[in-house]
Scaffold this motif. Structure first.
Motif, PDB file in Angstrom:
ATOM      1  N   ARG A  65      43.136  32.221  20.582  1.00  0.00           N
ATOM      2  CA  ARG A  65      42.263  33.239  21.168  1.00  0.00           C
ATOM      3  C   ARG A  65      41.677  32.727  22.481  1.00  0.00           C
ATOM      4  O   ARG A  65      41.596  33.448  23.470  1.00  0.00           O
ATOM      5  N   ALA A  66      41.296  31.444  22.517  1.00  0.00           N
ATOM      6  CA  ALA A  66      40.747  30.851  23.742  1.00  0.00           C
ATOM      7  C   ALA A  66      41.798  30.828  24.851  1.00  0.00           C
ATOM      8  O   ALA A  66      41.491  31.135  26.005  1.00  0.00           O
ATOM      9  N   VAL A  67      43.031  30.495  24.505  1.00  0.00           N
ATOM     10  CA  VAL A  67      44.107  30.502  25.494  1.00  0.00           C
ATOM     11  C   VAL A  67      44.333  31.925  26.010  1.00  0.00           C
ATOM     12  O   VAL A  67      44.461  32.156  27.218  1.00  0.00           O
ATOM     13  N   ALA A  68      44.364  32.885  25.106  1.00  0.00           N
ATOM     14  CA  ALA A  68      44.565  34.276  25.511  1.00  0.00           C
ATOM     15  C   ALA A  68      43.431  34.759  26.407  1.00  0.00           C
ATOM     16  O   ALA A  68      43.661  35.457  27.401  1.00  0.00           O
ATOM     17  N   GLN A  69      42.199  34.381  26.085  1.00  0.00           N
ATOM     18  CA  GLN A  69      41.059  34.774  26.918  1.00  0.00           C
ATOM     19  C   GLN A  69      41.133  34.118  28.295  1.00  0.00           C
ATOM     20  O   GLN A  69      40.802  34.746  29.304  1.00  0.00           O
ATOM     21  N   THR A  70      41.577  32.880  28.350  1.00  0.00           N
ATOM     22  CA  THR A  70      41.718  32.186  29.630  1.00  0.00           C
ATOM     23  C   THR A  70      42.755  32.880  30.506  1.00  0.00           C
ATOM     24  O   THR A  70      42.526  33.113  31.698  1.00  0.00           O
ATOM     25  N   VAL A  71      43.882  33.213  29.908  1.00  0.00           N
ATOM     26  CA  VAL A  71      44.933  33.901  30.661  1.00  0.00           C
ATOM     27  C   VAL A  71      44.426  35.251  31.147  1.00  0.00           C
ATOM     28  O   VAL A  71      44.632  35.629  32.306  1.00  0.00           O
ATOM     29  N   SER A  72      43.739  35.973  30.293  1.00  0.00           N
ATOM     30  CA  SER A  72      43.188  37.272  30.673  1.00  0.00           C
ATOM     31  C   SER A  72      42.176  37.129  31.801  1.00  0.00           C
ATOM     32  O   SER A  72      42.179  37.902  32.762  1.00  0.00           O
ATOM     33  N   GLN A  74      42.031  34.729  34.039  1.00  0.00           N
ATOM     34  CA  GLN A  74      42.738  34.379  35.265  1.00  0.00           C
ATOM     35  C   GLN A  74      43.402  35.600  35.885  1.00  0.00           C
ATOM     36  O   GLN A  74      43.384  35.772  37.104  1.00  0.00           O
ATOM     37  N   ARG A  75      43.971  36.457  35.060  1.00  0.00           N
ATOM     38  CA  ARG A  75      44.587  37.680  35.583  1.00  0.00           C
ATOM     39  C   ARG A  75      43.527  38.593  36.194  1.00  0.00           C
ATOM     40  O   ARG A  75      43.751  39.211  37.230  1.00  0.00           O
ATOM     41  N   GLN A  76      42.350  38.683  35.564  1.00  0.00           N
ATOM     42  CA  GLN A  76      41.269  39.488  36.131  1.00  0.00           C
ATOM     43  C   GLN A  76      40.802  38.901  37.451  1.00  0.00           C
ATOM     44  O   GLN A  76      40.491  39.633  38.399  1.00  0.00           O
ATOM     45  N   SER A  77      40.752  37.578  37.524  1.00  0.00           N
ATOM     46  CA  SER A  77      40.359  36.911  38.764  1.00  0.00           C
ATOM     47  C   SER A  77      41.352  37.224  39.884  1.00  0.00           C
ATOM     48  O   SER A  77      40.958  37.486  41.017  1.00  0.00           O
ATOM     49  N   ILE A  78      42.620  37.202  39.557  1.00  0.00           N
ATOM     50  CA  ILE A  78      43.644  37.538  40.546  1.00  0.00           C
ATOM     51  C   ILE A  78      43.488  38.988  40.976  1.00  0.00           C
ATOM     52  O   ILE A  78      43.611  39.316  42.162  1.00  0.00           O
ATOM     53  N   GLY A  79      43.191  39.885  40.043  1.00  0.00           N
ATOM     54  CA  GLY A  79      42.960  41.287  40.386  1.00  0.00           C
ATOM     55  C   GLY A  79      41.778  41.445  41.323  1.00  0.00           C
ATOM     56  O   GLY A  79      41.824  42.228  42.281  1.00  0.00           O
ATOM     57  N   ALA A  80      40.715  40.684  41.067  1.00  0.00           N
ATOM     58  CA  ALA A  80      39.536  40.744  41.943  1.00  0.00           C
ATOM     59  C   ALA A  80      39.876  40.220  43.335  1.00  0.00           C
ATOM     60  O   ALA A  80      39.436  40.782  44.343  1.00  0.00           O
ATOM     61  N   MET A  81      40.665  39.133  43.390  1.00  0.00           N
ATOM     62  CA  MET A  81      41.073  38.596  44.695  1.00  0.00           C
ATOM     63  C   MET A  81      41.916  39.610  45.454  1.00  0.00           C
ATOM     64  O   MET A  81      41.778  39.766  46.671  1.00  0.00           O
ATOM     65  N   ARG A  82      42.801  40.309  44.738  1.00  0.00           N
ATOM     66  CA  ARG A  82      43.619  41.344  45.380  1.00  0.00           C
ATOM     67  C   ARG A  82      42.731  42.436  45.966  1.00  0.00           C
ATOM     68  O   ARG A  82      42.963  42.910  47.080  1.00  0.00           O
ATOM     69  N   ALA A  83      41.727  42.852  45.202  1.00  0.00           N
ATOM     70  CA  ALA A  83      40.811  43.894  45.683  1.00  0.00           C
ATOM     71  C   ALA A  83      40.070  43.413  46.924  1.00  0.00           C
ATOM     72  O   ALA A  83      39.908  44.166  47.901  1.00  0.00           O
TER      73      ALA A  83
END
Length: 132
Positions: A65-72, A74-83
């Motif tokens: 669950r911790a690994v899945a949350q980390t990946v999620s 990081q993906r949200q962070s990338i989405g924010a950087m894209r925005a």
């Protein structure tokens, strides 16, 4: 009744085959680990063996669950950087549209100064040639 047994036998055979296959795999894995332990015990005490990591199947649900949350995250962070990059790109596009007319105006102004400068500047070439 004989037909019913034939129908249940083929259905249970694949699951029994899979179960036996898994049991055989587990038994082979246990045999391998037992042999590895016995070999490790036979190594002289001067040579220390590194500790074996826990097998991948030993990850707990909390770890996964911790690994899945980390990946999620990081993906949200990338989405924010894209925005942020999209917003910055839009700002640069507006700035570029503002600069284009200013560049043209500056070039026109430089040509005008050059053309008018000959009339306004004292000591131009006509006066120098008449004074000589």
């Amino acid at each position: 009744m004989g037909g019913e047994q034939e129908q249940t036998t083929p259905e249970s055979a694949p699951s029994g085959l899979v179960g036996r296959s898994i049991d055989e795999f587990v038994n082979q894995l246990r045999g391998f680990s037992d042999r590895a332990r016995s070999l490790a015990g036979a190594v002289p005490s001067k040579l220390s063996l590194p500790s074996l990591p826990s097998p991948p199947g030993a990850l707990s649900a909390a770890q996964l669950r911790a690994v899945a949350q980390t990946v999620s995250a990081q993906r949200q962070s990338i989405g924010a950087m894209r925005a942020q990059l999209d917003a910055f790109d839009q700002q640069l596009a507006v700035f570029e549209r503002i600069l284009d007319p200013l560049v043209d105006w500056s070039a026109t102004w430089a040509r005008l100064e050059e053309a008018v400068g000959d009339f306004v500047r004292p000591g131009n070439s006509d006066e120098a040639s008449t004074g000589a």
